[in-house]
Scaffold this active site. Structure first.
Site, PDB file in Angstrom:
ATOM      1  N   LYS A 193      35.098  59.577  42.053  1.00 35.47           N
ATOM      2  CA  LYS A 193      34.705  58.292  41.493  1.00 35.47           C
ATOM      3  C   LYS A 193      34.717  58.393  39.980  1.00 35.47           C
ATOM      4  CE  LYS A 193      29.961  59.099  40.498  1.00 35.47           C
ATOM      5  NZ  LYS A 193      29.971  59.784  39.213  1.00 35.47           N
TER       6      LYS A 193
ATOM      7  N   ASP B 270      23.674  61.122  43.241  1.00 35.05           N
ATOM      8  CA  ASP B 270      24.984  60.486  43.433  1.00 35.05           C
ATOM      9  C   ASP B 270      25.436  60.440  44.892  1.00 35.05           C
ATOM     10  OD1 ASP B 270      25.533  59.696  40.885  1.00 35.05           O
ATOM     11  OD2 ASP B 270      26.995  61.258  40.439  1.00 35.05           O
TER      12      ASP B 270
END
EC number: 2.7.1.148
Length: 284
Positions: A9, A134
């Site tokens: 990401k 995360d």
């Protein structure tokens, strides 16, 4: 054998809007997935053992996030099965593109499928949060605007450009960056609407550039072609392009000593696309 992606990401911006009493920073960040990442393959074991197989040197088996995620899921679900997990590592360590967190999320979702546990996404995200801030991002698998310490997620629909990502050969210490006295900690909070209209920057970038010349040089190099940004606390930097050809043309002009890759931004992670396809095959 079940094989699933663990996608990277990008944090397209990162604002630090305050600091909490417990020392954690209040953040605002916008992230999107890439169609590039690690790959995990799972096979069931009847003896309950979790075994991670990887060619990465110096990986401590028991402290690896993949193994911790698998054992956590075993413990919380009461599942007697184990698994052999093979990791194909493509993402750089300490690059700020979520390699370890993504691997852990893929382990949670992959084993939930392999062991037929039928845990809901909310339950898996809650487990993921105990492994790292995360991890829920990757469990949810949707591009999002995140606030707080990253736990409040608001899904967003973003353009899906092509990105050129450069991985400077240095690992940035996140703790070191957030402890820097010169770090901006009072950026005014921004709304999603304002952000999508073109606002946003990375408050950590000036500090990382000052401390890590490798990152500064990579940004300077990419800035010759397109506006370059750093993802998260680095070390990876990126620029966006309207198509794969233009991104690859710039990549070919980079020094061979500077690892890089081209990937497309995705609002739904490749992991979730694979799992949805598997679910459709099962119900067909």
């Amino acid at each position: 054998m079940l094989t699933l992606p663990a996608p990277a990401k990008l944090n397209l911006m990162l604002h630090i809007v305050g600091r909490r009493a417990d020392g954690y920073h209040e953040l605002q960040t916008l992230f999107q997935f890439l169609d590039h990442g690690d790959e995990l393959s799972f096979s069931p074991r009847e003896d309950g053992e979790i075994r991670l197989h990887t060619e990465l040197p110096g990986v401590d088996h028991d402290s690896n996030l993949i193994v911790r995620a698998a054992r956590l899921l075993q413990h919380e679900s009461g599942c007697p099965q184990g698994a052999d997990i093979h990791l194909l590592k493509r993402l750089p360590m300490g690059g700020g593109i979520g390699g370890g967190s993504s691997d852990a999320a893929t382990a949670l979702l992959g084993l939930n499928h392999l062991w037929q546990l039928h845990l809901e996404e909310d339950q898996l995200a809650e487990l993921g949060l105990t492994l790292g801030a995360d991890v829920p991002v990757f469990v949810r698998g949707r591009a999002a605007f995140a606030e707080g310490v990253g736990e409040r997620l608001q899904p967003v629909e973003l353009p899906e450009p092509w990105f050129l990502v450069i991985a400077p050969q240095v690992s940035v210490s996140t703790a070191e960056i957030f402890a820097d006295p010169e770090l901006t900690r009072n950026t005014p909070a921004i709304t999603v609407r304002s952000l999508l209209a073109g606002g946003g920057h990375n408050d950590c970038q000036p500090i990382v550039e000052k401390r890590y010349p490798e990152v500064r040089n990579a940004l300077s190099l990419l800035n010759k072609f397109v506006p370059a940004s750093m993802t998260g606390t680095g070390a990876c930097v990126f620029g966006s392009f309207p198509n794969e050809g233009e991104a690859d043309k710039v990549r070919r002009q980079l020094p061979d000593t500077l690892p890089s890759f081209v990937a497309r931004g995705r609002n739904v992670s490749m992991l979730h696309r694979c799992l949805e396809k598997l679910a459709q095959e099962v119900s067909a």
